[in-house]
Design an enzyme around this catalytic site. Structure first.
Site, mmCIF file in Angstrom:
data_model
loop_
_atom_site.group_PDB
_atom_site.id
_atom_site.type_symbol
_atom_site.label_atom_id
_atom_site.label_comp_id
_atom_site.label_asym_id
_atom_site.label_seq_id
_atom_site.Cartn_x
_atom_site.Cartn_y
_atom_site.Cartn_z
ATOM 1 N N GLY A 1 -16.731 9.480 -44.186
ATOM 2 C CA GLY A 1 -17.440 8.212 -44.126
ATOM 3 C C GLY A 1 -16.498 7.077 -44.494
ATOM 4 N N GLY A 2 -16.750 5.897 -43.958
ATOM 5 C CA GLY A 2 -15.916 4.745 -44.286
ATOM 6 C C GLY A 2 -14.512 4.884 -43.758
ATOM 7 N N ASP A 3 -13.537 4.583 -44.603
ATOM 8 C CA ASP A 3 -12.116 4.656 -44.247
ATOM 9 C C ASP A 3 -11.446 5.716 -45.111
ATOM 10 O OD1 ASP A 3 -9.733 2.820 -42.909
ATOM 11 O OD2 ASP A 3 -9.136 3.790 -44.784
ATOM 12 N N MET B 1 -19.853 3.879 -55.449
ATOM 13 C CA MET B 1 -20.311 4.880 -56.430
ATOM 14 C C MET B 1 -20.769 4.192 -57.709
ATOM 15 S SD MET B 1 -17.314 7.720 -55.747
ATOM 16 C CE MET B 1 -16.014 6.480 -55.625
ATOM 17 N N ASP C 1 -17.701 15.203 -44.160
ATOM 18 C CA ASP C 1 -18.347 14.723 -45.378
ATOM 19 C C ASP C 1 -19.829 14.488 -45.128
ATOM 20 O OD1 ASP C 1 -16.169 14.749 -47.001
ATOM 21 O OD2 ASP C 1 -15.721 12.615 -46.863
ATOM 22 N N LYS D 1 -20.377 16.105 -50.594
ATOM 23 C CA LYS D 1 -20.704 16.041 -52.019
ATOM 24 C C LYS D 1 -21.932 15.159 -52.219
ATOM 25 C CE LYS D 1 -15.788 16.164 -53.385
ATOM 26 N NZ LYS D 1 -15.164 15.940 -52.059
ATOM 27 N N VAL E 1 0.844 -1.201 0.000
ATOM 28 C CA VAL E 1 0.000 0.000 0.000
ATOM 29 C C VAL E 1 0.877 1.248 0.000
ATOM 30 C CG1 VAL E 1 -1.724 1.318 1.272
ATOM 31 C CG2 VAL E 1 -1.912 -1.169 1.139
#
Length: 431
Positions: free
Chosen positions: A271-273, A352, A218, A240, A24
């Site tokens: 978004g995403g990676d 896309m 984004d 976009k 302690v």
């Protein structure tokens, strides 16, 4: 009602006496040394940790029993910890400290002294929470305090607490320049936000977002998290939509560097990676070219997570062991080229891919894919609007038009789509 008065102490270079040499005492000493205190340990024996610290010159060890006068000679201590495990000795230390008006912390009985140590949560070094210290008292109930401390620690690590620095050294670049010194430089973090659900961002990404001064975001990132930011955090929306790119990539690069050069901590929320068709590499290079510290925080890419949400594994034993991720934005020839060296059974995941779906499907059939190859069109994955349309290469364009499929959507081409018949959607929908 707990009448304790919380107070933080700067013990740098100040004399602190620890009476006792067991585990302690070692634990208490460890924290005191971290705080920069000049520690003296009084005990006939000590743990190996304390012995090593004494040999290294990080503390002074008086190898004997406690004596009257240890707290005030050669000079009064600022603080005393007693942890001998021997109540009469601890009583004596506490009484001597009280008489000398020195705060004393007892390890055996917090109720028998006027000071006690709280359970402490600290932001880890190198994280956005670095420098944050939270002390928890719970009516002298150490287990209760520890439980709350652990919860606070988890919140600091997860980024759910507002840890952004408000007061900074040389916060005004103009002041620094006027004094002849360089203007402060901030930093940039390229954070992958995952497929869109607020709770699919990484812990590191969430903590950096909580500490950001500026967020460049984004359209497809976890936008719900923006509502948790402080009112004075600047949010720059550069999102976009198909056919509408109001802020070009060159301008996005300039925005990021501009704010970092002003001494701000910038999070580029994607978004995403960031490095999977996210132009994160371009942004990282632009920062490096302008001397801006930059880090990348990987995200859960939509290329694998959105098919998973629809009950479609991109690889599956007995069907395929490989998959190809491609952008359909540049047309069918680019997609066919991406598949050129892939196994014939490889799953194709298109990002896309909605706008030019007819050309892409025709190109794939011409390149040798069967017209009956299963196709899944997954819209708005991991949101309450998630919808999946299952078709074939031969029927993909017509069925997409009939169903009114809209971006954002992921297109999956391959026999793995049939697994969905047994699984259905696997995404947890918002309550």
């Amino acid at each position: 009602m707990d009448s304790a008065y919380p107070l933080a102490l700067d013990l740098s270079g100040r004399r602190v006496v620890v009476v006792g040499g067991g585990p302690v005492a070692a634990r208490r000493t460890r924290g005191l040394l971290t705080a920069g205190a000049a520690v003296e340990v009084v005990a006939p024996w000590v743990t190996e940790e304390l012995r090593d610290a004494a040999l290294e010159g990080r503390l002074v060890w008086h190898e004997r029993d406690y004596l009257v006068g240890d707290l005030v000679e050669p000079e009064p201590a600022w603080l005393v910890h007693t942890a001998t495990g021997d109540r009469p000795v601890d009583d004596a230390v506490a009484a001597h400290a009280d008489a000398a008006r020195i705060w004393c912390v007892r390890a055996d009985d917090a109720s028998a002294t006027a000071a006690w140590t709280p359970a402490v949560a600290r932001g880890a070094e190198g994280t956005p929470a670095e420098g944050v210290t939270v002390a928890v008292t719970a009516g002298r109930d150490p287990r209760r305090a520890t439980a709350v401390r652990d919860a606070v620690t988890a919140a600091l690590e997860s980024g759910t607490l507002p840890v952004r620095r408000v007061r900074r050294q040389n916060a005004d670049p103009a002041d620094a320049t006027a004094e002849g010194g360089p203007a402060p430089v901030g930093s940039v973090a390229l954070v992958g936000g995952g497929p869109g659900a607020d709770d699919l961002i990484t812990v590191r990404g969430r903590s950096l977002l909580a500490a950001a001064d500026v967020v460049v975001t984004d359209r497809l990132g976890p936008r719900g998290l923006l509502e948790t930011l402080a009112a004075d955090v600047e949010v720059v929306d550069v999102g976009k939509t198909p056919g509408n790119h109001p802020v070009g990539q060159d301008r996005i690069n300039e925005i990021i560097v501009h704010h970092a050069k002003a001494g701000k901590n910038v999070v580029r929320l994607k978004g995403g990676d960031p490095f999977v068709l996210g132009r994160g590499g371009e942004e990282a290079l632009f920062c490096a070219q302008h001397g801006i510290p930059v880090e990348v925080v990987p995200g859960v890419t939509s290329a694998v997570s959105v098919p998973a949400a629809a009950g479609i594994p991109v690889t599956h034993r007995g069907i395929t062991a490989s998959f190809v991720v491609a952008s359909a934005h540049e047309g069918a020839d680019a997609v066919v080229t991406a598949l050129k060296d892939a196994p014939a059974d490889a799953t194709l995941v298109l990002l896309m891919g909605v706008t030019r779906l007819a050309d892409t499907a025709t190109g794939l059939v011409a390149a040798g894919r069967s017209p009956q190859t299963p196709v899944a069109l997954i819209e708005s994955g991991w949101t309450e609007r998630q919808r999946t349309t299952v078709t074939t290469l031969e029927r993909a364009a017509a069925d997409a038009e009939e169903a009114g499929v809209k971006a954002p959507a992921i297109v999956v081409v391959g026999d793995v789509v049939r697994v969905r018949e047994q699984l259905g959607d696997l995404a947890r929908r918002p309550a």
